[in-house]
Design an enzyme around this catalytic site. Structure first.
Site, PDB file in Angstrom:
ATOM      1  N   ILE A  87       1.008  -1.095  -0.107  1.00  0.00           N
ATOM      2  CA  ILE A  87      -0.107  -0.121   0.033  1.00  0.00           C
ATOM      3  C   ILE A  87       0.926   1.341   0.054  1.00  0.00           C
ATOM      4  O   ILE A  87       1.464   1.618   0.851  1.00  0.00           O
ATOM      5  CB  ILE A  87      -0.904  -0.196   1.203  1.00  0.00           C
ATOM      6  CG1 ILE A  87      -1.750  -1.381   1.170  1.00  0.00           C
ATOM      7  CG2 ILE A  87      -1.907   1.256   1.139  1.00  0.00           C
ATOM      8  CD1 ILE A  87      -2.602  -1.333   2.611  1.00  0.00           C
TER       9      ILE A  87
ATOM     10  N   ASP B   6       7.367  -0.606   3.260  1.00  0.00           N
ATOM     11  CA  ASP B   6       7.884  -0.880   1.981  1.00  0.00           C
ATOM     12  C   ASP B   6       9.593  -0.869   2.005  1.00  0.00           C
ATOM     13  O   ASP B   6      10.133  -1.629   1.439  1.00  0.00           O
ATOM     14  CB  ASP B   6       7.517   0.024   0.822  1.00  0.00           C
ATOM     15  CG  ASP B   6       7.831   1.521   1.402  1.00  0.00           C
ATOM     16  OD1 ASP B   6       7.904   1.861   2.470  1.00  0.00           O
ATOM     17  OD2 ASP B   6       7.797   2.438   0.519  1.00  0.00           O
TER      18      ASP B   6
ATOM     19  N   THR C 215       8.749  24.889 -24.890  1.00  0.00           N
ATOM     20  CA  THR C 215       8.529  24.829 -23.479  1.00  0.00           C
ATOM     21  C   THR C 215       8.403  23.375 -22.930  1.00  0.00           C
ATOM     22  O   THR C 215       9.094  23.217 -21.816  1.00  0.00           O
ATOM     23  CB  THR C 215       7.245  25.940 -23.134  1.00  0.00           C
ATOM     24  OG1 THR C 215       7.550  26.977 -23.467  1.00  0.00           O
ATOM     25  CG2 THR C 215       6.864  25.638 -21.693  1.00  0.00           C
TER      26      THR C 215
END
Length: 257
Positions: A7, A109, A184
Site C-alpha cells: 500500500i 516498503d 517549453t
C-alpha cells in the site's frame, strides 16, 4: 497461494504468490476514502478475472505507508478472505539489524526492499525506490540497515512545478532527445528528467564515498515506477527489480508466519 499487498501513497499493488513464484500482479489507485467493501469489490473482481478462487488463498501480508488504508485492507482481508493478515513493521523477524535512531520510523516498503535485496543479491547493497517519494536504503557489509535518504518523487516534483506556475503546461515525464530544449515542453522535460538523474547520481556517489571503500562490491538495486527508465542512464551499473517490494513482503511472510 499467498496474497501480498503493498500500500503506497499513490498506488496499491497486489501480488499472488504460489510458493516463491509471483503468478499474478494487480495495481489500483490508493484512495483514502474508499470503504472496505469497495476495495473488496475491486480485489474480488481482479481475482475472478484471473481465475483465482478465494479458497486458494491461505495467507496474506500487508506492507503499508498509509495507516488509514492499512486498517481498511486488514478489515477487508479478514471479512472477505477470512485471513488474519501479517502486518509488516520493524518488530518482525527480518534477518537484518536496524542501526538507525528509531527503527519504528522505517516504512514497511523499505523494510521489504532491504530484505529482498539482501536475499537476492547479498550484502552490501543499496536500494533506490522510485515511488511517490524516492528513497535510498543502505545495507552494509555486515547486513545491517544503516539508514537512507528520502527525496520528492519525480512525478511529485513535476506536479508541484505545474501547480505553482501560471503558464507552464503539464508534460509527460520522459527522456528528451537533448539537454537543451527547443520549446517549453522540451525545456520542462529536460529539467525534470536530467535534473532528477543528476540528483540521483550525485546522492549515490556521496553514499558510496561516505560508507563504502570498495564501490565494485556494492550492488545497486532499482525498483518502482519510473526506475527502469532512469536505470539506463545511471553512471554506475544497476539492476532493475520491478517486484522487489512484493518479493520482500513474501520473504517476510515466510520468516514470520
Amino acid at each position: 497461494m499467498i496474497l501480498t499487498v503493498d500500500i503506497g501513497n499513490t498506488n496499491t499493488v497486489f501480488g499472488i504468490y504460489n510458493g516463491e513464484k509471483l503468478v499474478y500482479k494487480f495495481r489500483i489507485q490508493s484512495i483514502h476514502d474508499k470503504t472496505t467493501d469497495e476495495y473488496a469489490s475491486l480485489l474480488l473482481t481482479l481475482l475472478e478475472r484471473n481465475q483465482v478462487n478465494v479458497s486458494m488463498l491461505k495467507g496474506a501480508v500487508i506492507g503499508s505507508v498509509v495507516p488509514q488504508l492499512q486498517y481498511t485492507f486488514t478489515r477487508m482481508i479478514k471479512k472477505y478472505l477470512n485471513i488474519d493478515a501479517l502486518l509488516v513493521n520493524s518488530e518482525l523477524e527480518t534477518g537484518i539489524t536496524m542501526q538507525v535512531d528509531n527503527p519504528k520510523e522505517v516504512g514497511a516498503d523499505r523494510i521489504a526492499n532491504a530484505v529482498a535485496c539482501v536475499a537476492k543479491y547479498g550484502k552490501p547493497c543499496i536500494v533506490i525506490d522510485f515511488g511517490t517519494a524516492t528513497t535510498f536504503d543502505i545495507i552494509n557489509s555486515e547486513g545491517a540497515y544503516i539508514g537512507g535518504i528520502i527525496c520528492p518523487g519525480i512525478m511529485l516534483a513535476s506536479k508541484m512545478l505545474r501547480s505553482n506556475t501560471a503558464q507552464l503546461p503539464e508534460v509527460s515525464i520522459k527522456k528528451p532527445a537533448s539537454v537543451i530544449g527547443k520549446n517549453t515542453v522540451h525545456h520542462i522535460q529536460s529539467g525534470i528528467y536530467f535534473g532528477y538523474l543528476e540528483m540521483i547520481n550525485g546522492l549515490l556517489r556521496r553514499v558510496l564515498k561516505e560508507e563504502f571503500s570498495n564501490y565494485s562490491k556494492v550492488n545497486v538495486i532499482i525498483t518502482g515506477g519510473l526506475g527502469n527508465d532512469i536505470s539506463h542512464d545511471m553512471e554506475l551499473s544497476t539492476i532493475y527489480e520491478p517486484n522487489l517490494t512484493l518479493d520482500g513482503l513474501m520473504l517476510l511472510y515466510n520468516k514470520n508466519r
